[in-house]
Motif scaffolding. Structure first.
Motif, PDB file in Angstrom:
ATOM      1  N   ALA A  37      62.267   5.882 -34.781  1.00  0.00           N
ATOM      2  CA  ALA A  37      63.051   6.607 -33.613  1.00  0.00           C
ATOM      3  C   ALA A  37      62.363   8.121 -33.896  1.00  0.00           C
ATOM      4  N   ILE A  38      62.243   8.552 -34.935  1.00  0.00           N
ATOM      5  CA  ILE A  38      61.555   9.773 -34.948  1.00  0.00           C
ATOM      6  C   ILE A  38      60.116   9.684 -34.549  1.00  0.00           C
ATOM      7  N   MET A  39      59.537   8.582 -34.977  1.00  0.00           N
ATOM      8  CA  MET A  39      58.203   8.383 -34.488  1.00  0.00           C
ATOM      9  C   MET A  39      57.851   8.526 -32.735  1.00  0.00           C
ATOM     10  N   ALA A  40      58.913   7.952 -32.387  1.00  0.00           N
ATOM     11  CA  ALA A  40      58.780   7.666 -30.907  1.00  0.00           C
ATOM     12  C   ALA A  40      59.244   8.946 -30.174  1.00  0.00           C
ATOM     13  N   ILE A  41      59.983   9.887 -30.831  1.00  0.00           N
ATOM     14  CA  ILE A  41      60.238  11.069 -30.124  1.00  0.00           C
ATOM     15  C   ILE A  41      58.837  12.067 -30.353  1.00  0.00           C
ATOM     16  N   ARG A  42      58.096  11.800 -31.520  1.00  0.00           N
ATOM     17  CA  ARG A  42      56.919  12.529 -31.814  1.00  0.00           C
ATOM     18  C   ARG A  42      55.739  12.247 -30.500  1.00  0.00           C
ATOM     19  N   GLY A  43      55.785  10.763 -30.404  1.00  0.00           N
ATOM     20  CA  GLY A  43      55.001  10.303 -29.199  1.00  0.00           C
ATOM     21  C   GLY A  43      55.239  10.965 -27.910  1.00  0.00           C
ATOM     22  N   LEU A  44      56.842  11.190 -27.522  1.00  0.00           N
ATOM     23  CA  LEU A  44      57.111  11.680 -26.474  1.00  0.00           C
ATOM     24  C   LEU A  44      56.694  12.983 -26.248  1.00  0.00           C
ATOM     25  N   LEU A  45      56.690  13.958 -27.477  1.00  0.00           N
ATOM     26  CA  LEU A  45      56.437  15.344 -27.405  1.00  0.00           C
ATOM     27  C   LEU A  45      54.812  15.467 -27.529  1.00  0.00           C
ATOM     28  N   LEU A  53      56.311   2.933 -25.416  1.00  0.00           N
ATOM     29  CA  LEU A  53      56.581   3.875 -26.194  1.00  0.00           C
ATOM     30  C   LEU A  53      55.351   4.058 -26.932  1.00  0.00           C
ATOM     31  N   LEU A  54      55.205   5.394 -27.491  1.00  0.00           N
ATOM     32  CA  LEU A  54      54.245   5.554 -28.430  1.00  0.00           C
ATOM     33  C   LEU A  54      54.718   6.060 -29.638  1.00  0.00           C
ATOM     34  N   PHE A  55      54.286   5.539 -30.797  1.00  0.00           N
ATOM     35  CA  PHE A  55      54.921   5.885 -32.180  1.00  0.00           C
ATOM     36  C   PHE A  55      53.728   6.692 -33.086  1.00  0.00           C
ATOM     37  N   ILE A  56      54.252   7.943 -33.044  1.00  0.00           N
ATOM     38  CA  ILE A  56      53.282   8.937 -34.131  1.00  0.00           C
ATOM     39  C   ILE A  56      54.079   9.241 -35.338  1.00  0.00           C
ATOM     40  N   GLY A  57      53.581   8.927 -36.547  1.00  0.00           N
ATOM     41  CA  GLY A  57      53.786   9.470 -37.679  1.00  0.00           C
ATOM     42  C   GLY A  57      53.785  10.838 -38.215  1.00  0.00           C
ATOM     43  N   VAL A  60      50.289  13.870 -38.532  1.00  0.00           N
ATOM     44  CA  VAL A  60      49.064  13.363 -37.805  1.00  0.00           C
ATOM     45  C   VAL A  60      48.649  14.652 -36.918  1.00  0.00           C
ATOM     46  N   ILE A  61      47.200  14.545 -36.792  1.00  0.00           N
ATOM     47  CA  ILE A  61      46.541  15.709 -36.079  1.00  0.00           C
ATOM     48  C   ILE A  61      45.631  14.836 -35.067  1.00  0.00           C
ATOM     49  N   LEU A  62      45.936  15.225 -33.770  1.00  0.00           N
ATOM     50  CA  LEU A  62      45.294  14.848 -32.574  1.00  0.00           C
ATOM     51  C   LEU A  62      44.712  15.935 -31.924  1.00  0.00           C
ATOM     52  N   LYS A  63      43.246  16.016 -31.834  1.00  0.00           N
ATOM     53  CA  LYS A  63      42.280  16.968 -31.143  1.00  0.00           C
ATOM     54  C   LYS A  63      41.858  16.187 -29.964  1.00  0.00           C
ATOM     55  N   GLY A  64      41.611  17.112 -28.796  1.00  0.00           N
ATOM     56  CA  GLY A  64      41.204  16.593 -27.710  1.00  0.00           C
ATOM     57  C   GLY A  64      42.178  15.637 -27.034  1.00  0.00           C
ATOM     58  N   LYS A  65      43.397  15.876 -26.890  1.00  0.00           N
ATOM     59  CA  LYS A  65      44.681  15.017 -26.428  1.00  0.00           C
ATOM     60  C   LYS A  65      44.405  14.480 -24.909  1.00  0.00           C
TER      61      LYS A  65
END
Length: 229
Positions: A37-45, A53-57, A60-65
């Motif tokens: 659930a926390i990972m899904a919230i990170r995905g939404l944000l 759904l997108l799950f992000i731990g 995580v560093i994302l460049k060039g989103k």
């Protein structure tokens, strides 16, 4: 009861008949639900383009989103680093998972924009892997990538012995991996490798430039055909 609820949730996300082991304890499952659930919230944000759904731990560093596009049910596990700056960007199909501490670099040098990475549906990318995507990498659906695997779709030019190698530039052929392949742990895949559907590569193999016939089992340094499946 809890197992049945979780199975239904997973089936809705994945779109298949996924079933977890009925002997897993309730406390473990509750912790898993909370984490996801926390990972899904990170995905939404995350402001990353995605379907479903997108799950992000954590970490995580994302460049060039703006160069990233994900299907439904994609998981980017904790500690991953992604720089998606490239011509074709990073395209992840549905139900793709990136293991912990995976590194994806779509452009090797700002002098020349890289091509990027395209991953089909239902692909598992193992933990602690590296994807150098300057020359372009394509991975077909239902493929499994083991842990500590590295892809290098770029080579340095070395012909002129009077000029430092670092100043001679690079060349690219790209890497293609077919559908339903299994790339074992600690395999190294080099620029110019074209891997057919259904191939298996033994742990530790070095896959150099060339064409690898479909449904072959390969191993060694460099990787050679052992037998057909």
């Amino acid at each position: 009861m809890l197992v049945r609820i979780i199975n239904n949730l997973i089936r809705r996300i994945k779109g298949d008949q996924y079933t977890i082991d009925s002997t897993i304890g309730s406390f473990y499952l509750l912790c898993l639900i909370f984490t996801r659930a926390i990972m899904a919230i990170r995905g939404l944000l995350s402001f990353v383009k995605h379907r479903g759904l997108l799950f992000i731990g954590a970490g995580v560093i994302l460049k060039g989103k703006s160069y990233i596009a994900c299907g439904a049910g994609v998981t980017i596990d904790r500690g991953c680093f992604i720089d998606a700056l490239s011509r074709e960007g990073l395209q992840l199909g549905s139900n793709v998972s990136l293991g912990k501490r995976t590194v994806i670099e779509c452009t090797g040098s700002l002098r020349h924009l890289g091509k990027g990475l395209i991953v089909g549906d239902n692909v598992g990318l193992g933990r602690d892997c590296f994807y150098g995507c300057a020359g372009g990498i394509e991975i077909g659906e239902d493929t499994i990538i083991g842990n500590y695997v590295s892809f290098h779709s770029e080579n340095h030019n070395t012909k002129d012995i009077n000029i430092p190698i670092r100043l001679q530039g690079v060349n690219h052929k790209g890497i293609q991996v077919g559908k339903n392949c299994w790339i074992g742990a600690k395999v190294t895949v080099l620029d110019g490798a074209i891997i057919g559907d259904g191939c298996i590569f033994a742990a530790g193999a070095v896959v150099k430039s060339g064409t690898y016939e479909e449904n072959g089992i390969y191993g060694g340094i460099p990787a050679k055909l052992i037998k057909k499946r």
